[in-house]
Design a protein around this motif. Structure first.
Motif, PDB file in Angstrom:
ATOM      1  N   VAL A  42      -7.390  12.209   2.634  1.00 15.04           N
ATOM      2  CA  VAL A  42      -7.592  10.775   2.802  1.00 15.04           C
ATOM      3  C   VAL A  42      -6.792  10.331   4.026  1.00 15.04           C
ATOM      4  O   VAL A  42      -5.585  10.560   4.104  1.00 15.04           O
ATOM      5  N   VAL A  43      -7.510   9.704   4.964  1.00 16.63           N
ATOM      6  CA  VAL A  43      -6.891   9.198   6.181  1.00 16.63           C
ATOM      7  C   VAL A  43      -6.994   7.677   6.151  1.00 16.63           C
ATOM      8  O   VAL A  43      -8.077   7.111   6.232  1.00 16.63           O
ATOM      9  N   CYS A  44      -5.848   7.018   6.007  1.00 15.23           N
ATOM     10  CA  CYS A  44      -5.776   5.560   5.943  1.00 15.23           C
ATOM     11  C   CYS A  44      -5.503   5.049   7.346  1.00 15.23           C
ATOM     12  O   CYS A  44      -4.449   5.329   7.906  1.00 15.23           O
ATOM     13  N   THR A  45      -6.468   4.318   7.899  1.00 14.50           N
ATOM     14  CA  THR A  45      -6.281   3.825   9.263  1.00 14.50           C
ATOM     15  C   THR A  45      -5.966   2.340   9.241  1.00 14.50           C
ATOM     16  O   THR A  45      -6.354   1.627   8.324  1.00 14.50           O
ATOM     17  N   ARG A  46      -5.250   1.918  10.262  1.00 12.80           N
ATOM     18  CA  ARG A  46      -4.923   0.497  10.384  1.00 12.80           C
ATOM     19  C   ARG A  46      -4.858   0.110  11.852  1.00 12.80           C
ATOM     20  O   ARG A  46      -4.599   0.940  12.723  1.00 12.80           O
ATOM     21  N   TYR A  47      -5.106  -1.174  12.059  1.00  9.46           N
ATOM     22  CA  TYR A  47      -5.032  -1.743  13.398  1.00  9.46           C
ATOM     23  C   TYR A  47      -3.708  -2.477  13.570  1.00  9.46           C
ATOM     24  O   TYR A  47      -3.300  -3.239  12.689  1.00  9.46           O
ATOM     25  N   LEU A  48      -3.052  -2.233  14.679  1.00 10.77           N
ATOM     26  CA  LEU A  48      -1.872  -3.000  15.087  1.00 10.77           C
ATOM     27  C   LEU A  48      -2.097  -3.489  16.508  1.00 10.77           C
ATOM     28  O   LEU A  48      -2.657  -2.771  17.338  1.00 10.77           O
ATOM     29  N   SER A  49      -1.645  -4.698  16.778  1.00 12.81           N
ATOM     30  CA  SER A  49      -1.735  -5.260  18.121  1.00 12.81           C
ATOM     31  C   SER A  49      -0.503  -4.840  18.920  1.00 12.81           C
ATOM     32  O   SER A  49       0.585  -4.693  18.366  1.00 12.81           O
ATOM     33  N   ARG A  50      -0.683  -4.667  20.212  1.00 11.90           N
ATOM     34  CA  ARG A  50       0.455  -4.411  21.104  1.00 11.90           C
ATOM     35  C   ARG A  50       0.998  -5.710  21.691  1.00 11.90           C
ATOM     36  O   ARG A  50       1.954  -5.696  22.453  1.00 11.90           O
ATOM     37  N   ASP A  51       0.391  -6.836  21.307  1.00  6.24           N
ATOM     38  CA  ASP A  51       0.755  -8.132  21.846  1.00  6.24           C
ATOM     39  C   ASP A  51       1.881  -8.749  21.017  1.00  6.24           C
ATOM     40  O   ASP A  51       1.659  -9.192  19.893  1.00  6.24           O
ATOM     41  N   ALA A  52       3.077  -8.796  21.570  1.00 11.45           N
ATOM     42  CA  ALA A  52       4.227  -9.349  20.851  1.00 11.45           C
ATOM     43  C   ALA A  52       4.034 -10.829  20.518  1.00 11.45           C
ATOM     44  O   ALA A  52       4.672 -11.351  19.607  1.00 11.45           O
ATOM     45  N   ALA A  53       3.141 -11.498  21.229  1.00 12.49           N
ATOM     46  CA  ALA A  53       2.845 -12.901  20.935  1.00 12.49           C
ATOM     47  C   ALA A  53       1.981 -13.042  19.677  1.00 12.49           C
ATOM     48  O   ALA A  53       1.679 -14.150  19.254  1.00 12.49           O
ATOM     49  N   ASP A  54       1.596 -11.927  19.087  1.00 13.65           N
ATOM     50  CA  ASP A  54       0.790 -11.894  17.853  1.00 13.65           C
ATOM     51  C   ASP A  54       1.611 -11.173  16.777  1.00 13.65           C
ATOM     52  O   ASP A  54       1.280 -10.068  16.375  1.00 13.65           O
ATOM     53  N   PRO A  55       2.718 -11.804  16.323  1.00 21.54           N
ATOM     54  CA  PRO A  55       3.627 -11.093  15.415  1.00 21.54           C
ATOM     55  C   PRO A  55       2.978 -10.681  14.081  1.00 21.54           C
ATOM     56  O   PRO A  55       3.356  -9.682  13.490  1.00 21.54           O
ATOM     57  N   MET A  56       1.979 -11.429  13.617  1.00 23.95           N
ATOM     58  CA  MET A  56       1.346 -11.063  12.341  1.00 23.95           C
ATOM     59  C   MET A  56       0.646  -9.707  12.449  1.00 23.95           C
ATOM     60  O   MET A  56       0.610  -8.951  11.500  1.00 23.95           O
ATOM     61  N   ARG A  57       0.128  -9.379  13.625  1.00 23.96           N
ATOM     62  CA  ARG A  57      -0.621  -8.130  13.775  1.00 23.96           C
ATOM     63  C   ARG A  57       0.126  -7.061  14.574  1.00 23.96           C
ATOM     64  O   ARG A  57      -0.346  -5.949  14.676  1.00 23.96           O
ATOM     65  N   SER A  58       1.275  -7.402  15.141  1.00 20.17           N
ATOM     66  CA  SER A  58       1.982  -6.432  15.972  1.00 20.17           C
ATOM     67  C   SER A  58       3.214  -5.831  15.295  1.00 20.17           C
ATOM     68  O   SER A  58       3.749  -4.838  15.781  1.00 20.17           O
ATOM     69  N   ASP A  59       3.656  -6.398  14.182  1.00 20.98           N
ATOM     70  CA  ASP A  59       4.834  -5.892  13.472  1.00 20.98           C
ATOM     71  C   ASP A  59       4.387  -4.808  12.494  1.00 20.98           C
ATOM     72  O   ASP A  59       3.711  -5.083  11.507  1.00 20.98           O
ATOM     73  N   ALA A  60       4.772  -3.572  12.763  1.00 22.28           N
ATOM     74  CA  ALA A  60       4.355  -2.439  11.923  1.00 22.28           C
ATOM     75  C   ALA A  60       4.840  -2.568  10.490  1.00 22.28           C
ATOM     76  O   ALA A  60       4.291  -1.927   9.583  1.00 22.28           O
ATOM     77  N   ASP A  61       5.855  -3.385  10.252  1.00 23.10           N
ATOM     78  CA  ASP A  61       6.367  -3.590   8.898  1.00 23.10           C
ATOM     79  C   ASP A  61       5.949  -4.940   8.315  1.00 23.10           C
ATOM     80  O   ASP A  61       6.380  -5.300   7.216  1.00 23.10           O
ATOM     81  N   GLY A  62       5.137  -5.683   9.049  1.00 22.91           N
ATOM     82  CA  GLY A  62       4.759  -7.025   8.619  1.00 22.91           C
ATOM     83  C   GLY A  62       3.513  -7.063   7.752  1.00 22.91           C
ATOM     84  O   GLY A  62       2.844  -6.050   7.519  1.00 22.91           O
ATOM     85  N   ASP A  63       3.181  -8.259   7.302  1.00 17.98           N
ATOM     86  CA  ASP A  63       2.033  -8.455   6.426  1.00 17.98           C
ATOM     87  C   ASP A  63       0.718  -8.022   7.064  1.00 17.98           C
ATOM     88  O   ASP A  63      -0.165  -7.506   6.385  1.00 17.98           O
ATOM     89  N   GLY A  64       0.564  -8.251   8.350  1.00 15.11           N
ATOM     90  CA  GLY A  64      -0.686  -7.891   9.019  1.00 15.11           C
ATOM     91  C   GLY A  64      -0.949  -6.400   9.057  1.00 15.11           C
ATOM     92  O   GLY A  64      -2.087  -5.959   9.152  1.00 15.11           O
ATOM     93  N   ALA A  65       0.106  -5.603   8.977  1.00 17.64           N
ATOM     94  CA  ALA A  65      -0.034  -4.144   9.044  1.00 17.64           C
ATOM     95  C   ALA A  65      -0.240  -3.501   7.676  1.00 17.64           C
ATOM     96  O   ALA A  65      -0.653  -2.355   7.591  1.00 17.64           O
ATOM     97  N   ARG A  66       0.032  -4.253   6.625  1.00 23.35           N
ATOM     98  CA  ARG A  66      -0.032  -3.634   5.299  1.00 23.35           C
ATOM     99  C   ARG A  66      -1.467  -3.378   4.851  1.00 23.35           C
ATOM    100  O   ARG A  66      -2.390  -4.056   5.272  1.00 23.35           O
ATOM    101  N   PHE A  67      -1.607  -2.379   4.012  1.00 23.57           N
ATOM    102  CA  PHE A  67      -2.899  -2.032   3.438  1.00 23.57           C
ATOM    103  C   PHE A  67      -3.151  -2.890   2.198  1.00 23.57           C
ATOM    104  O   PHE A  67      -2.207  -3.323   1.533  1.00 23.57           O
ATOM    105  N   HIS A  68      -4.416  -3.107   1.873  1.00 26.50           N
ATOM    106  CA  HIS A  68      -4.765  -3.785   0.626  1.00 26.50           C
ATOM    107  C   HIS A  68      -4.114  -3.002  -0.519  1.00 26.50           C
ATOM    108  O   HIS A  68      -4.105  -1.761  -0.495  1.00 26.50           O
ATOM    109  N   PRO A  69      -3.576  -3.668  -1.543  1.00 20.34           N
ATOM    110  CA  PRO A  69      -2.879  -2.956  -2.623  1.00 20.34           C
ATOM    111  C   PRO A  69      -3.700  -1.822  -3.254  1.00 20.34           C
ATOM    112  O   PRO A  69      -3.141  -0.776  -3.589  1.00 20.34           O
ATOM    113  N   SER A  70      -5.005  -1.990  -3.390  1.00 22.43           N
ATOM    114  CA  SER A  70      -5.808  -0.931  -4.008  1.00 22.43           C
ATOM    115  C   SER A  70      -6.082   0.224  -3.052  1.00 22.43           C
ATOM    116  O   SER A  70      -6.548   1.278  -3.480  1.00 22.43           O
TER     117      SER A  70
END
Length: 161
Positions: A42-70
């Motif tokens: 199983v390969v779980c892929t995720r998208y992260l932004s490289r744009d620091a002005a987009d903290p929701m999607r650029s923080d590897a430990d933030g909410d935007g990077a997390r996987f759906h609980p299931s």
């Protein structure tokens, strides 16, 4: 023995919310269970932004990077991060799959018309046998979903319902 890898594209809550079919998530969970039972990686892929002005999607430990609980990765699963729409732009993914003898890639995910289609078509171009589970994917709209599935089927992927 040739191996199969289940490539789960972008099961992040904020991306799932963009999909046309909320039922695709439960169907993807079923595909995951079946593939895991069959011994697939199983390969779980995720998208992260490289744009620091987009903290929701650029923080590897933030909410935007997390996987759906299931769809949270389990021990032994591979986590692959991408910084654009193409998971194969991650230079390690192809090498890791080839190292363990993967020849068949099964794909589920969001969004069919973006990350899923690109992943399938690139996997084909890299020489993998590709199966996309249509019901375990969701597009931006139902029409975009169907158009992307038709495109993948015409390219080289097997589209399974």
């Amino acid at each position: 023995m040739p191996r199969t890898a289940l490539l789960e594209i972008d099961f992040q809550p904020w991306i799932i919310e963009l999909g046309h079919d909320p039922g695709a998530l439960a169907r993807a969970e079923s595909v995951r269970a079946a593939q895991r039972a069959a011994g697939s990686l199983v390969v779980c892929t995720r998208y992260l932004s490289r744009d620091a002005a987009d903290p929701m999607r650029s923080d590897a430990d933030g909410d935007g990077a997390r996987f759906h609980p299931s769809m949270t990765p389990r021990p032994g699963d591979l986590i692959a991060t991408k910084f654009d729409r193409d998971i194969w732009s991650n230079p390690d993914l192809d090498a890791q799959l080839r190292l363990i003898g993967v020849e068949h890639v099964v794909i589920t995910g969001y969004l069919t018309d973006f990350g899923v289609r690109i992943a399938a078509e690139r996997a084909c171009s890299l020489g993998y046998r590709v199966t996309v589970y249509a019901g375990a994917c969701a597009g931006s709209t139902a029409d975009e979903h169907r158009h992307a599935l038709d495109s993948m089927a015409a390219t080289c992927a097997t589209v399974a319902e």
